[in-house]
Enzyme design. Structure first.
Site, PDB file in Angstrom:
ATOM      1  N   ARG A 247      12.103  -9.753   3.917  1.00 49.87           N
ATOM      2  CA  ARG A 247      12.511  -8.353   3.597  1.00 49.87           C
ATOM      3  C   ARG A 247      13.439  -7.896   4.799  1.00 49.87           C
ATOM      4  NH1 ARG A 247       7.253  -4.382   3.942  1.00 49.87           N
ATOM      5  NH2 ARG A 247       7.319  -4.120   6.394  1.00 49.87           N
TER       6      ARG A 247
ATOM      7  N   LYS B  98       0.770  -1.286   0.032  1.00 46.55           N
ATOM      8  CA  LYS B  98       0.116   0.014  -0.007  1.00 46.55           C
ATOM      9  C   LYS B  98       0.778   1.172   0.021  1.00 46.55           C
ATOM     10  CE  LYS B  98      -2.173  -1.089   3.913  1.00 46.55           C
ATOM     11  NZ  LYS B  98      -1.504  -2.245   4.102  1.00 46.55           N
TER      12      LYS B  98
ATOM     13  N   ARG C 128      -0.645 -10.113  12.680  1.00 38.93           N
ATOM     14  CA  ARG C 128      -1.007  -8.671  12.182  1.00 38.93           C
ATOM     15  C   ARG C 128      -2.036  -9.145  11.031  1.00 38.93           C
ATOM     16  NH1 ARG C 128       4.298  -6.326   9.654  1.00 38.93           N
ATOM     17  NH2 ARG C 128       2.737  -4.738   9.046  1.00 38.93           N
TER      18      ARG C 128
ATOM     19  N   ARG D  66      -8.823   1.868   9.416  1.00 37.02           N
ATOM     20  CA  ARG D  66      -8.696   0.607   9.639  1.00 37.02           C
ATOM     21  C   ARG D  66      -9.681  -0.180  10.390  1.00 37.02           C
ATOM     22  NH1 ARG D  66      -2.045   0.792  11.530  1.00 37.02           N
ATOM     23  NH2 ARG D  66      -1.365   1.235   9.435  1.00 37.02           N
TER      24      ARG D  66
ATOM     25  N   ARG E 274      13.185  -6.007  10.738  1.00 36.08           N
ATOM     26  CA  ARG E 274      12.460  -5.553  11.849  1.00 36.08           C
ATOM     27  C   ARG E 274      11.591  -6.446  12.552  1.00 36.08           C
ATOM     28  NH1 ARG E 274       9.194  -0.524   8.624  1.00 36.08           N
ATOM     29  NH2 ARG E 274       7.986  -2.729   7.985  1.00 36.08           N
TER      30      ARG E 274
END
Length: 215
Positions: A127, A13, A171, A88, A160
């Protein structure tokens, strides 16, 4: 043009919002960015958010909505905007609906980037992020003594905690339970555009622009 960019965490996004904002001359409104900016600039809503953040609490929807409203009324949004990270929840969607009724009556578009959970888990868990400029790369692209092509920092790419597989699954669970229903909320309130978010970045952008009927 008013756009909400929507989809699961890690679907791209933020990347698409930045690209589309540049191509369409729209303001890219990232909720996290404007919250930090409001706190830094000590706006009325920013001061309220700062007090809550410093006490370790979560900023309530009404305050986030107030910051969004302040931003959307700003001069930089006169040509339109792309909202990234808001709404959200259904409650946030209702807050945004009131804001848009107050500030404009333009057509609203919702762009939904689709991807299966297993694709997102693989993408995020592999990532790395530059700890100086925030650029994101796949771990296969980063070697020893790697210099960031964006900011030039050496050996700056880290994984992270948010990108650990178990964290990603949690999540996604939150997304399916609380955020995914927002899509149905907008079915009669916005023009819905759905795009395959697993395509190469440039193909996703091209697909969106074609469906927006923008040259």
């Amino acid at each position: 043009m008013q756009i909400i960019i929507f989809g699961a965490p890690g679907v791209g996004k933020g990347t698409q919002a930045k690209l589309l904002a540049a191509k369409l001359n729209l303001a890219h409104i990232s909720t996290g960015d404007i919250l930090r900016e409001a706190i830094k600039n000590e706006t009325e809503m920013g001061l309220k958010a700062k007090e809550i953040v410093q006490s370790g609490g979560l900023v309530p929807d009404e305050i986030v909505g107030g910051i969004v409203k302040e931003t959307l009324k700003d001069e930089r949004c006169k040509n339109g905007f792309i909202l990234d990270g808001f709404p959200r929840t259904i409650n946030q969607a209702e807050i945004l609906n009131k804001i848009l009724l107050e500030i404009s009556n333009e057509q609203l578009y919702l762009i939904k980037l689709n991807a299966d959970d297993n694709v997102i888990i693989s993408r995020l868990s592999n990532r790395l992020v530059c700890n100086k400029c925030g650029n994101i790369l796949n771990k296969n692209e980063v070697t020893d003594n790697f210099k960031c092509s964006v900011c030039g920092e050496l050996n700056s790419y880290v994984k992270r905690k948010d990108d650990d597989e178990e964290v990603i699954k949690k999540r996604l669970q939150v997304y399916h339970e609380t955020t995914a229903p927002v899509f149905n909320y907008y079915k009669d309130k916005a023009i819905i555009i759905e795009v395959d978010g697993t395509q190469p970045i440039e193909d996703v952008t091209k697909d969106i622009l074609e469906k927006l009927k923008v040259n």
